[in-house]
Design a protein around this motif. Sequence first.
Motif, PDB file in Angstrom:
ATOM      1  N   GLY A 198      33.010  55.245  39.489  1.00  0.00           N
ATOM      2  CA  GLY A 198      33.425  54.769  40.800  1.00  0.00           C
ATOM      3  C   GLY A 198      33.067  53.316  41.067  1.00  0.00           C
ATOM      4  O   GLY A 198      33.536  52.734  42.049  1.00  0.00           O
ATOM      5  N   LEU A 199      32.231  52.722  40.181  1.00  0.00           N
ATOM      6  CA  LEU A 199      31.903  51.304  40.316  1.00  0.00           C
ATOM      7  C   LEU A 199      32.877  50.504  39.449  1.00  0.00           C
ATOM      8  O   LEU A 199      32.996  50.752  38.244  1.00  0.00           O
ATOM      9  N   THR A 200      33.558  49.557  40.047  1.00  0.00           N
ATOM     10  CA  THR A 200      34.531  48.739  39.328  1.00  0.00           C
ATOM     11  C   THR A 200      34.173  47.267  39.442  1.00  0.00           C
ATOM     12  O   THR A 200      33.942  46.764  40.545  1.00  0.00           O
ATOM     13  N   LYS A 201      34.096  46.619  38.286  1.00  0.00           N
ATOM     14  CA  LYS A 201      33.922  45.171  38.276  1.00  0.00           C
ATOM     15  C   LYS A 201      35.295  44.532  38.457  1.00  0.00           C
ATOM     16  O   LYS A 201      36.193  44.753  37.639  1.00  0.00           O
ATOM     17  N   GLY A 202      35.449  43.763  39.523  1.00  0.00           N
ATOM     18  CA  GLY A 202      36.717  43.099  39.756  1.00  0.00           C
ATOM     19  C   GLY A 202      36.890  41.899  38.847  1.00  0.00           C
ATOM     20  O   GLY A 202      36.085  41.642  37.951  1.00  0.00           O
ATOM     21  N   LYS A 203      37.946  41.153  39.093  1.00  0.00           N
ATOM     22  CA  LYS A 203      38.235  39.984  38.268  1.00  0.00           C
ATOM     23  C   LYS A 203      37.134  38.940  38.411  1.00  0.00           C
ATOM     24  O   LYS A 203      36.452  38.868  39.430  1.00  0.00           O
ATOM     25  N   LYS A 204      36.967  38.133  37.370  1.00  0.00           N
ATOM     26  CA  LYS A 204      36.035  37.012  37.456  1.00  0.00           C
ATOM     27  C   LYS A 204      36.665  35.952  38.333  1.00  0.00           C
ATOM     28  O   LYS A 204      37.802  35.531  38.108  1.00  0.00           O
ATOM     29  N   LEU A 205      35.948  35.545  39.345  1.00  0.00           N
ATOM     30  CA  LEU A 205      36.492  34.617  40.325  1.00  0.00           C
ATOM     31  C   LEU A 205      36.527  33.189  39.776  1.00  0.00           C
ATOM     32  O   LEU A 205      35.602  32.755  39.090  1.00  0.00           O
ATOM     33  N   LYS A 206      37.609  32.473  40.080  1.00  0.00           N
ATOM     34  CA  LYS A 206      37.742  31.083  39.657  1.00  0.00           C
ATOM     35  C   LYS A 206      37.103  30.178  40.697  1.00  0.00           C
ATOM     36  O   LYS A 206      37.416  30.266  41.877  1.00  0.00           O
ATOM     37  N   LYS A 207      36.218  29.303  40.224  1.00  0.00           N
ATOM     38  CA  LYS A 207      35.458  28.441  41.117  1.00  0.00           C
ATOM     39  C   LYS A 207      35.715  26.978  40.784  1.00  0.00           C
ATOM     40  O   LYS A 207      36.122  26.657  39.669  1.00  0.00           O
ATOM     41  N   ILE A 208      35.423  26.078  41.716  1.00  0.00           N
ATOM     42  CA  ILE A 208      35.609  24.657  41.430  1.00  0.00           C
ATOM     43  C   ILE A 208      34.488  24.105  40.560  1.00  0.00           C
ATOM     44  O   ILE A 208      34.618  23.038  39.967  1.00  0.00           O
ATOM     45  N   GLY A 209      33.396  24.827  40.474  1.00  0.00           N
ATOM     46  CA  GLY A 209      32.281  24.450  39.613  1.00  0.00           C
ATOM     47  C   GLY A 209      31.669  25.699  39.004  1.00  0.00           C
ATOM     48  O   GLY A 209      32.145  26.814  39.225  1.00  0.00           O
ATOM     49  N   LEU A 210      30.612  25.522  38.220  1.00  0.00           N
ATOM     50  CA  LEU A 210      29.946  26.653  37.555  1.00  0.00           C
ATOM     51  C   LEU A 210      30.978  27.549  36.867  1.00  0.00           C
ATOM     52  O   LEU A 210      30.968  28.776  37.003  1.00  0.00           O
ATOM     53  N   HIS A 211      31.877  26.936  36.112  1.00  0.00           N
ATOM     54  CA  HIS A 211      33.020  27.656  35.554  1.00  0.00           C
ATOM     55  C   HIS A 211      32.636  28.805  34.625  1.00  0.00           C
ATOM     56  O   HIS A 211      33.295  29.840  34.610  1.00  0.00           O
ATOM     57  N   SER A 212      31.588  28.621  33.833  1.00  0.00           N
ATOM     58  CA  SER A 212      31.244  29.662  32.862  1.00  0.00           C
ATOM     59  C   SER A 212      30.272  30.698  33.419  1.00  0.00           C
ATOM     60  O   SER A 212      29.913  31.652  32.727  1.00  0.00           O
ATOM     61  N   ALA A 213      29.860  30.530  34.664  1.00  0.00           N
ATOM     62  CA  ALA A 213      29.029  31.547  35.314  1.00  0.00           C
ATOM     63  C   ALA A 213      29.940  32.676  35.784  1.00  0.00           C
ATOM     64  O   ALA A 213      30.917  32.437  36.489  1.00  0.00           O
ATOM     65  N   ASP A 214      29.637  33.890  35.380  1.00  0.00           N
ATOM     66  CA  ASP A 214      30.512  35.017  35.728  1.00  0.00           C
ATOM     67  C   ASP A 214      30.221  35.501  37.145  1.00  0.00           C
ATOM     68  O   ASP A 214      29.256  36.204  37.398  1.00  0.00           O
ATOM     69  N   THR A 215      31.081  35.096  38.048  1.00  0.00           N
ATOM     70  CA  THR A 215      30.978  35.463  39.459  1.00  0.00           C
ATOM     71  C   THR A 215      32.143  36.394  39.780  1.00  0.00           C
ATOM     72  O   THR A 215      33.293  36.046  39.516  1.00  0.00           O
ATOM     73  N   SER A 216      31.852  37.559  40.342  1.00  0.00           N
ATOM     74  CA  SER A 216      32.896  38.578  40.459  1.00  0.00           C
ATOM     75  C   SER A 216      32.837  39.355  41.767  1.00  0.00           C
ATOM     76  O   SER A 216      31.865  39.275  42.518  1.00  0.00           O
ATOM     77  N   GLU A 217      33.902  40.131  41.973  1.00  0.00           N
ATOM     78  CA  GLU A 217      33.940  41.118  43.042  1.00  0.00           C
ATOM     79  C   GLU A 217      33.464  42.454  42.469  1.00  0.00           C
ATOM     80  O   GLU A 217      33.583  42.706  41.267  1.00  0.00           O
ATOM     81  N   LEU A 218      32.930  43.308  43.326  1.00  0.00           N
ATOM     82  CA  LEU A 218      32.551  44.663  42.936  1.00  0.00           C
ATOM     83  C   LEU A 218      33.121  45.641  43.946  1.00  0.00           C
ATOM     84  O   LEU A 218      33.156  45.360  45.143  1.00  0.00           O
ATOM     85  N   PHE A 219      33.553  46.800  43.449  1.00  0.00           N
ATOM     86  CA  PHE A 219      34.126  47.818  44.317  1.00  0.00           C
ATOM     87  C   PHE A 219      33.418  49.151  44.077  1.00  0.00           C
ATOM     88  O   PHE A 219      33.166  49.541  42.932  1.00  0.00           O
ATOM     89  N   PHE A 220      33.076  49.827  45.164  1.00  0.00           N
ATOM     90  CA  PHE A 220      32.357  51.107  45.096  1.00  0.00           C
ATOM     91  C   PHE A 220      33.191  52.188  45.763  1.00  0.00           C
ATOM     92  O   PHE A 220      33.504  52.105  46.950  1.00  0.00           O
ATOM     93  N   GLU A 221      33.552  53.186  44.982  1.00  0.00           N
ATOM     94  CA  GLU A 221      34.325  54.305  45.510  1.00  0.00           C
ATOM     95  C   GLU A 221      33.621  55.611  45.156  1.00  0.00           C
ATOM     96  O   GLU A 221      33.658  56.079  44.019  1.00  0.00           O
ATOM     97  N   ASP A 222      32.922  56.159  46.150  1.00  0.00           N
ATOM     98  CA  ASP A 222      32.154  57.394  45.947  1.00  0.00           C
ATOM     99  C   ASP A 222      31.235  57.291  44.729  1.00  0.00           C
ATOM    100  O   ASP A 222      31.207  58.169  43.860  1.00  0.00           O
TER     101      ASP A 222
END
Length: 386
Positions: A198-222
């Motif tokens: 039920g835990l989903t790692k969303g897409k890696k977000l594109k940022k104007i800096g810190l490009h190689s730092a993996d910043t993401s969304e997370l989704f929790f469903e039950d």
Amino acid sequence: MKNSIAIEEEITLFKKTIQAFAKKEIVDHYSKWEEDGIIPKELWRKLGDEGLLCVDIPEQYGGLGAPLQFSASIIDEFSRLGFNSISGNLAVHSNIVAHYILNSGTEEQKAYYLPKMASGELVGAIAMTEPSAGSDLQGIKTTAIKNAETGDYLINGSKTFISNGQHFDFAIVVAKTNPTVPASKGTTLFIVDATSKGLTKGKKLKKIGLHSADTSELFFEDVLVSTGQVLGELDRGFITLMHELPRERTILAVGACGAMEGALEITVKYLHEREAFGAPLSKLQTIRHKIAEMTTEAKINRAYVNQCLALLENNQLSTADASIAKLSATEAQGRIADGCLQLFGGYGYMEEYPISRAFTDARIQRIYGGTSEIMKEIISKDVLGK
């Protein structure tokens, strides 16, 4: 008890270890990682093998039991070298997540997670921010509802801007466990493994800096979690968050100081090499005075941040003082990165020059960990009262 001179000598040697590691494992690859938008996960194991993770965690839990200054110097040095995508994610793992577990975890949680964090086997993240709740954590909507029969919890909601969002093996998740009261009185922290159903790692977000730092969304469903995954006290997670934020903000200030000094170093080198009007740029008075101003600002911030580190080491750092350090150092970082880029002229706007990366990487510093505006609110309340 070692005296301060002995510790400084050890930190100097320790920084040489960091520099050697960077030269061997990072320098030749970092630009490619920035282009690809991700750092390889195996770097975490290499950092662990080199003893660069969770160094101020007690030896019984896999750390080195080193003073706080050593842990801070890792963030400091990687930032000075311009590897901000690495220093930021390292700070989350070693200086934030590890200390949440050390200070609030059960003995079982500490014994399991901390040694694996120190070795790089497990990468940690913290899931606080939500699409509609950033600096105002009381606005979170993610819930963890208890099953009266089993005692387990079901987590539902979403998080965003999560550092280590692609590589993490577990995350500390902030969720409301009592929706009938304000979040400050009904929030709990949970340790949630990345493999949880039920835990989903969303897409890696594109940022104007810190490009190689993996910043993401997370989704929790039950997402099912047991009572054994509660970190700290039930419904008192907000208090834990408030207690740990000064450490986070001080470490951000440390990184800002390192980044400022690194930007100045490469700028000074450039000014000696680049000529205009028949002489090196370093000979022009207007440029010399600008460098003097920026160097002064960097040194003053460094002195205050070092003072805050000493207070933090002795558990004497106030929320207001940490906020002052974070506000001052990150705002100064932005000004200095901009000022240094200006001295590079048109070349400063080219991605091949590290100063351009220093400039774009600096911008987030005034936002995450609490925006500059929130820092000012905290400081003003301390000075003027509520």
